[in-house]
Scaffold this motif. Structure first.
Motif, short mmCIF file in Angstrom:
data_model
loop_
_atom_site.label_atom_id
_atom_site.label_comp_id
_atom_site.label_asym_id
_atom_site.label_seq_id
_atom_site.Cartn_x
_atom_site.Cartn_y
_atom_site.Cartn_z
N GLY A 299 -74.36 4.18 29.76
CA GLY A 299 -74.92 4.31 28.12
C GLY A 299 -76.27 5.20 28.07
O GLY A 299 -76.95 5.33 28.77
N ILE A 300 -75.79 6.44 27.34
CA ILE A 300 -76.64 7.43 27.24
C ILE A 300 -78.02 7.30 26.36
O ILE A 300 -77.82 6.92 25.01
N MET A 301 -79.19 7.17 26.77
CA MET A 301 -80.32 6.88 26.13
C MET A 301 -81.04 7.99 25.95
O MET A 301 -82.19 8.40 26.38
N ALA A 302 -80.59 8.90 25.08
CA ALA A 302 -80.99 10.38 25.07
C ALA A 302 -80.08 11.06 23.95
O ALA A 302 -79.25 10.46 23.52
N ALA B 82 -88.47 15.00 28.94
CA ALA B 82 -88.16 14.24 27.33
C ALA B 82 -88.09 12.95 27.70
O ALA B 82 -88.10 12.30 26.79
N GLY B 83 -87.82 12.55 28.89
CA GLY B 83 -87.69 11.29 29.33
C GLY B 83 -86.38 10.46 28.94
O GLY B 83 -86.44 9.13 29.27
N GLY B 84 -85.23 11.31 28.92
CA GLY B 84 -84.08 10.55 28.48
C GLY B 84 -83.53 10.13 29.75
O GLY B 84 -83.73 10.67 30.99
N VAL C 229 -79.75 14.56 33.08
CA VAL C 229 -80.54 13.57 32.67
C VAL C 229 -80.92 12.35 33.71
O VAL C 229 -80.17 12.36 34.63
N GLY C 230 -82.13 11.72 33.62
CA GLY C 230 -82.14 10.37 34.60
C GLY C 230 -81.07 9.40 34.72
O GLY C 230 -80.24 9.43 33.74
#
Length: 293
Positions: A121-124, A134-136, A158-159
């Protein structure tokens, strides 16, 4: 993010919308051999010009590498794209937005066909991809060994936050956080509506509103602690009885400002129900139980 320490695992990416294209470019920039496929060939051709290998069919793209990432429109699109594709021996990482039930069904589907499966699930949003500050991040759930094996590759764009072996947990965390986001936006919309007809610049309210929301955000920890302990009165400063007593002020203010209270009334209704059930000394945590069927 340091790409030099990341093993340059080859991978396939199916789906080159805005998010897929952003993912593709970060993997290419990090030196990962990348095979791509997209329903419309133009975007794949563009990425081919940037170093990717573009395949004309999803089946050929899947065949090219063990690690296969999907970033498609919806679960039905995944069905359609993989319908005539041999996934045996593949490591499928599905970043397509889905429900928890769809993710679990897809994990079973993959296992029955000899593939390992990880749901994401992409939180960005696309501009956050490849920008660590950016913290995504992406929620991942499913086969732990698969996540551990490919974590270095998956964290290039991304993280990553692993949330459990249950394949549905990534989608569940995704929707839970986004649901809270929409609730916040609903409250902010009501706040701006209240001042809409007044001689108040919304840009002067915005920083006050943002700071207030940040100050209130830690309240979620108290809610979580109370749900775990079962004691909904623990640490309560403003109890439910007191808060329900203040509801008429909110509703009357909205009426006087010519603003519909429809974004607030469902929550107020639940607060009143919990109070009627004897929760007057509690905080707001009891509302959670009223929502669970």
């Amino acid at each position: 993010m340091t790409h030099t320490a990341v093993e340059k695992t080859p991978l396939t990416l199916l789906g080159l919308g805005a998010m897929g294209t952003a993912l593709a470019r970060t993997w290419l920039a990090a030196g990962h051999p990348l095979t791509v496929w997209n329903r419309g060939p133009a975007r794949a051709a563009t990425l081919a010009g940037e170093g990717a290998t573009a395949e004309e069919s999803a089946a050929d793209a899947v065949a090219a590498n063990t690690l296969v990432v999907l970033c498609l429109l919806d679960d039905a699109s995944v069905d359609e794209v993989l319908a005539h594709t041999d996934v045996a021996g593949k490591d499928l990482v599905n970043l397509t937005t889905s429900t928890p039930a769809q993710a679990r069904a897809r994990a079973t589907w993959a296992r029955e066909r000899g593939a390992r499966y990880l749901d994401g699930g992409i939180m960005a949003v696309p501009p956050m991809i490849g920008v660590p500050e950016a913290g995504g991040y992406v929620f991942y759930s499913g086969a732990r060994e698969l996540f551990d094996q490919h974590r270095g590759t998956l964290t290039v764009p991304v993280g990553a936050t692993y949330v459990g072996e249950d394949a549905g947990f990534a989608a569940l965390h995704d929707v839970a956080l986004l649901s809270a986001m929409y609730g916040m936006f609903a409250g902010a919309a009501h706040a701006f509506a209240l001042i809409r007809k007044e001689d108040i610049d919304p840009t002067t309210l915005a920083p006050l509103l943002a700071d207030w929301l940040v100050a209130m955000a830690p309240g979620v920890h108290q809610t979580a602690d109370q749900l775990r302990s079962g004691d909904y009165t623990e640490g309560v400063v403003s109890n439910l009885a007191m808060q329900v007593a203040g509801v008429p002020t909110f509703l009357t203010t909205a009426e006087q400002q010519g603003v519909t209270p429809e974004l607030l009334t469902p929550y107020f209704t639940l607060m009143r129900r919990r109070l009627a059930d004897g929760g007057g000394e509690e905080g707001l945590t009891g509302v959670v139980d009223l929502l669970v069927r």
